[in-house]
Design an enzyme around this catalytic site. Structure first.
Site, PDB file in Angstrom:
ATOM      1  N   ARG A  21       0.834  -1.212   0.000  1.00 14.64           N
ATOM      2  CA  ARG A  21       0.000   0.000   0.000  1.00 14.64           C
ATOM      3  C   ARG A  21       0.866   1.258   0.000  1.00 14.64           C
ATOM      4  O   ARG A  21       0.628   2.204  -0.764  1.00 14.64           O
ATOM      5  CB  ARG A  21      -0.896  -0.034   1.249  1.00 14.64           C
ATOM      6  CG  ARG A  21      -1.651   1.240   1.556  1.00 14.64           C
ATOM      7  CD  ARG A  21      -2.441   1.007   2.848  1.00 14.64           C
ATOM      8  NE  ARG A  21      -3.162   2.170   3.312  1.00 14.64           N
ATOM      9  CZ  ARG A  21      -2.663   3.057   4.168  1.00 14.64           C
ATOM     10  NH1 ARG A  21      -1.414   2.918   4.606  1.00 14.64           N
ATOM     11  NH2 ARG A  21      -3.397   4.068   4.582  1.00 14.64           N
ATOM     12  N   ARG A  72       8.129 -19.443  -3.940  1.00 11.65           N
ATOM     13  CA  ARG A  72       9.574 -19.658  -4.053  1.00 11.65           C
ATOM     14  C   ARG A  72       9.756 -20.288  -5.431  1.00 11.65           C
ATOM     15  O   ARG A  72       9.213 -21.353  -5.705  1.00 11.65           O
ATOM     16  CB  ARG A  72      10.070 -20.588  -2.958  1.00 11.65           C
ATOM     17  CG  ARG A  72       9.766 -20.073  -1.524  1.00 11.65           C
ATOM     18  CD  ARG A  72      10.493 -20.904  -0.491  1.00 11.65           C
ATOM     19  NE  ARG A  72       9.942 -20.772   0.852  1.00 11.65           N
ATOM     20  CZ  ARG A  72      10.303 -19.846   1.745  1.00 11.65           C
ATOM     21  NH1 ARG A  72      11.207 -18.942   1.437  1.00 11.65           N
ATOM     22  NH2 ARG A  72       9.774 -19.821   2.949  1.00 11.65           N
ATOM     23  N   ASP A 128      11.641 -13.765  10.226  1.00  9.81           N
ATOM     24  CA  ASP A 128      12.855 -14.242  10.910  1.00  9.81           C
ATOM     25  C   ASP A 128      13.765 -13.126  11.454  1.00  9.81           C
ATOM     26  O   ASP A 128      14.624 -13.386  12.289  1.00  9.81           O
ATOM     27  CB  ASP A 128      13.688 -15.117   9.976  1.00  9.81           C
ATOM     28  CG  ASP A 128      13.017 -16.454   9.705  1.00  9.81           C
ATOM     29  OD1 ASP A 128      12.008 -16.752  10.363  1.00  9.81           O
ATOM     30  OD2 ASP A 128      13.505 -17.193   8.828  1.00  9.81           O
ATOM     31  N   ARG A 155       2.047 -22.057  29.275  1.00  7.12           N
ATOM     32  CA  ARG A 155       2.514 -21.912  30.657  1.00  7.12           C
ATOM     33  C   ARG A 155       1.417 -22.321  31.652  1.00  7.12           C
ATOM     34  O   ARG A 155       1.688 -22.990  32.648  1.00  7.12           O
ATOM     35  CB  ARG A 155       2.916 -20.452  30.872  1.00  7.12           C
ATOM     36  CG  ARG A 155       3.522 -20.115  32.179  1.00  7.12           C
ATOM     37  CD  ARG A 155       4.116 -18.723  32.105  1.00  7.12           C
ATOM     38  NE  ARG A 155       5.493 -18.768  31.656  1.00  7.12           N
ATOM     39  CZ  ARG A 155       6.519 -19.058  32.462  1.00  7.12           C
ATOM     40  NH1 ARG A 155       6.316 -19.307  33.730  1.00  7.12           N
ATOM     41  NH2 ARG A 155       7.740 -19.081  32.002  1.00  7.12           N
ATOM     42  N   GLY A 171      12.427 -20.070  12.615  1.00  5.19           N
ATOM     43  CA  GLY A 171      13.786 -19.531  12.568  1.00  5.19           C
ATOM     44  C   GLY A 171      14.711 -20.616  12.069  1.00  5.19           C
ATOM     45  O   GLY A 171      15.361 -21.313  12.839  1.00  5.19           O
ATOM     46  N   ARG A 212      14.721 -28.785  40.933  1.00  2.48           N
ATOM     47  CA  ARG A 212      13.664 -29.590  41.569  1.00  2.48           C
ATOM     48  C   ARG A 212      12.671 -28.725  42.330  1.00  2.48           C
ATOM     49  O   ARG A 212      11.582 -29.153  42.646  1.00  2.48           O
ATOM     50  CB  ARG A 212      14.285 -30.643  42.489  1.00  2.48           C
ATOM     51  CG  ARG A 212      14.971 -31.690  41.638  1.00  2.48           C
ATOM     52  CD  ARG A 212      15.600 -32.813  42.416  1.00  2.48           C
ATOM     53  NE  ARG A 212      16.581 -33.425  41.531  1.00  2.48           N
ATOM     54  CZ  ARG A 212      17.867 -33.511  41.764  1.00  2.48           C
ATOM     55  NH1 ARG A 212      18.366 -33.096  42.897  1.00  2.48           N
ATOM     56  NH2 ARG A 212      18.669 -34.045  40.891  1.00  2.48           N
ATOM     57  N   ARG A 256       3.258 -17.002  11.037  1.00  3.78           N
ATOM     58  CA  ARG A 256       3.376 -16.213   9.797  1.00  3.78           C
ATOM     59  C   ARG A 256       2.086 -15.467   9.459  1.00  3.78           C
ATOM     60  O   ARG A 256       2.097 -14.549   8.645  1.00  3.78           O
ATOM     61  CB  ARG A 256       3.771 -17.137   8.645  1.00  3.78           C
ATOM     62  CG  ARG A 256       5.205 -17.604   8.697  1.00  3.78           C
ATOM     63  CD  ARG A 256       5.999 -17.122   7.497  1.00  3.78           C
ATOM     64  NE  ARG A 256       5.508 -17.670   6.268  1.00  3.78           N
ATOM     65  CZ  ARG A 256       6.027 -18.739   5.654  1.00  3.78           C
ATOM     66  NH1 ARG A 256       7.067 -19.349   6.173  1.00  3.78           N
ATOM     67  NH2 ARG A 256       5.525 -19.162   4.543  1.00  3.78           N
TER      68      ARG A 256
HETATM   69  O1  F6P Z   1      11.880 -17.556   6.350  1.00  2.75           O
HETATM   70  C1  F6P Z   1      10.687 -17.534   7.053  1.00  2.75           C
HETATM   71  C2  F6P Z   1      10.296 -18.930   7.470  1.00  2.75           C
HETATM   72  O2  F6P Z   1       9.078 -18.796   8.154  1.00  2.75           O
HETATM   73  C3  F6P Z   1      11.322 -19.700   8.315  1.00  2.75           C
HETATM   74  O3  F6P Z   1      11.350 -19.333   9.666  1.00  2.75           O
HETATM   75  C4  F6P Z   1      10.865 -21.105   8.084  1.00  2.75           C
HETATM   76  O4  F6P Z   1      11.904 -22.013   8.294  1.00  2.75           O
HETATM   77  C5  F6P Z   1      10.458 -21.091   6.653  1.00  2.75           C
HETATM   78  O5  F6P Z   1      10.074 -19.766   6.348  1.00  2.75           O
HETATM   79  C6  F6P Z   1       9.356 -22.043   6.296  1.00  2.75           C
HETATM   80  O6  F6P Z   1       9.126 -21.970   4.933  1.00  2.75           O
HETATM   81  P1  F6P Z   1       7.908 -22.671   4.189  1.00  2.75           P
HETATM   82  O7  F6P Z   1       6.671 -21.911   4.533  1.00  2.75           O
HETATM   83  O8  F6P Z   1       8.256 -22.551   2.752  1.00  2.75           O
HETATM   84  O9  F6P Z   1       7.857 -24.066   4.682  1.00  2.75           O
END
Ligand code: F6P
Length: 323
Positions: A21, A72, A128, A155, A171, A212, A256
């Protein structure tokens, strides 16, 4: 410059829509028209593109995901794929690109420039936070808050049952999410790719006398930690301490999605605005970022080849505070 293309590439991140945007509206304010390229480099190759105006980006600021979609692309890794993509850009009269994504997306844009000369400005978009040249990436703050909300819930049940929970966060190559979520969630252990000794520390942690007196434990595990993630760590822990009551939770892609936080919306808006300013100044093959509150530019070369590192001081602090 009369016309630019904008696309999102790689993993989606909350705030990408807010960024599109900002790119569109800033470009239009500067008399530049904008084409939205759908599905990242896949759509660029296929010519899957739409004209965008101010109204096409209305009511998306608050939405997660990316309305341009993302992908990708294997084909774009080949010179033939990139030549096809360039042909489509030429057909549309696109003179420059704005790429919202991560390292791989920057690398693709740089290749396209080297082979076909089209300039590009990158915007760091990944949950990430592992991109060099900016303090924070778009989507990171939202992902951390989403994971934190989950940890707070876990928790409660960990406490009720006196259990050990290994909670895996995203990550693949970096521990930014793991470290921040671990600190904010009061985790007893934080396992991240940058800490090669983490398994030793974890085993020691459960051997200690004072452990413990603590009935339950939350251990935050980044998916890319050296042992291979939460499930493998659980197996290692059980082999050593068969009496522990362990559960594993993998938060996965919930991190995500979702509506971006205020911080992510503002960051995304600023970066989108700055990307157009950069193009107007004639800059190319750079990523925009915000460092210490100020806009900054980093060459793609630099951004791709340098690694932003997590703070080991914060990791030590988390260890002290968890005792
Ligand atoms: O790069 C962002 C990320 O969410 C990573 O943390 C994770 O390993 C990867 O993408 C997962 O990718 P995909 O959604 O292609 O499985």
């Amino acid at each position: 410059m009369k016309k630019i293309g904008v696309y999102t590439s790689g993993g989606d991140a909350p705030g990408m829509n807010a960024c599109i945007r900002a790119v569109v509206r800033t470009a239009i304010a500067n008399d530049i028209s904008v084409v939205g390229i759908r599905r990242g480099y896949e759509g660029m190759i296929a010519g899957d593109m739409i004209d965008l105006d101010s109204r096409s980006v209305a009511n998306i600021l608050q939405r997660g995901g990316t309305f341009l979609k993302t992908a990708r692309s294997e084909e774009f890794r080949t010179p033939e794929g990139r030549a096809k993509a360039m042909e489509q850009l030429r057909k549309r009269g696109i003179e420059a690109l704005v790429c919202i994504g991560g390292n791989g997306s920057y690398a693709g844009a740089l290749k396209l420039n080297e082979e076909h000369g089209i300039p590009c400005v990158g915007i760091p978009g990944t949950i990430d936070n592992d991109l060099y040249g900016t303090d924070f990436t778009i989507g990171y703050d939202t992902a951390v808050n989403t994971a934190l909300d989950a940890i707070d819930r876990i928790r409660d049940t960990a406490d009720s049952h006196d259990r050990v929970f290994l909670v895996e966060v995203m990550g693949r190559d970096s521990g930014f999410i793991g470290l921040d979520v671990g600190i904010a969630g009061g985790a007893e252990g934080i396992m991240i790719p940058e800490d090669k000794e983490d398994i030793g520390k974890l085993l020691t942690h459960f051997s200690q006398e004072d452990r413990r007196t603590k009935a339950f434990s939350i251990i935050v595990v980044a998916e890319g930690e050296p042992e291979g993630g939460a499930a493998r760590l659980a197996t290692r822990l059980l082999a050593e301490y068969p009496n522990l009551d362990i559960r594993t939770t993998i938060l996965g892609h919930i991190q995500r999605g979702g509506s971006p936080t205020a911080r992510d919306r503002i960051l995304a808006s600023r970066l989108g605005y700055e990307a157009i300013q950069a193009l107007q100044k004639g800059l190319k093959n750079i990523a925009v970022g915000i460092i210490n509150g100020y806009a900054s530019y980093t060459s793609f070369e630099h951004a791709i080849h340098n690694k932003k590192s997590v703070s080991h001081e914060l990791l030590r602090m988390a260890e002290v505070l968890s005792r």
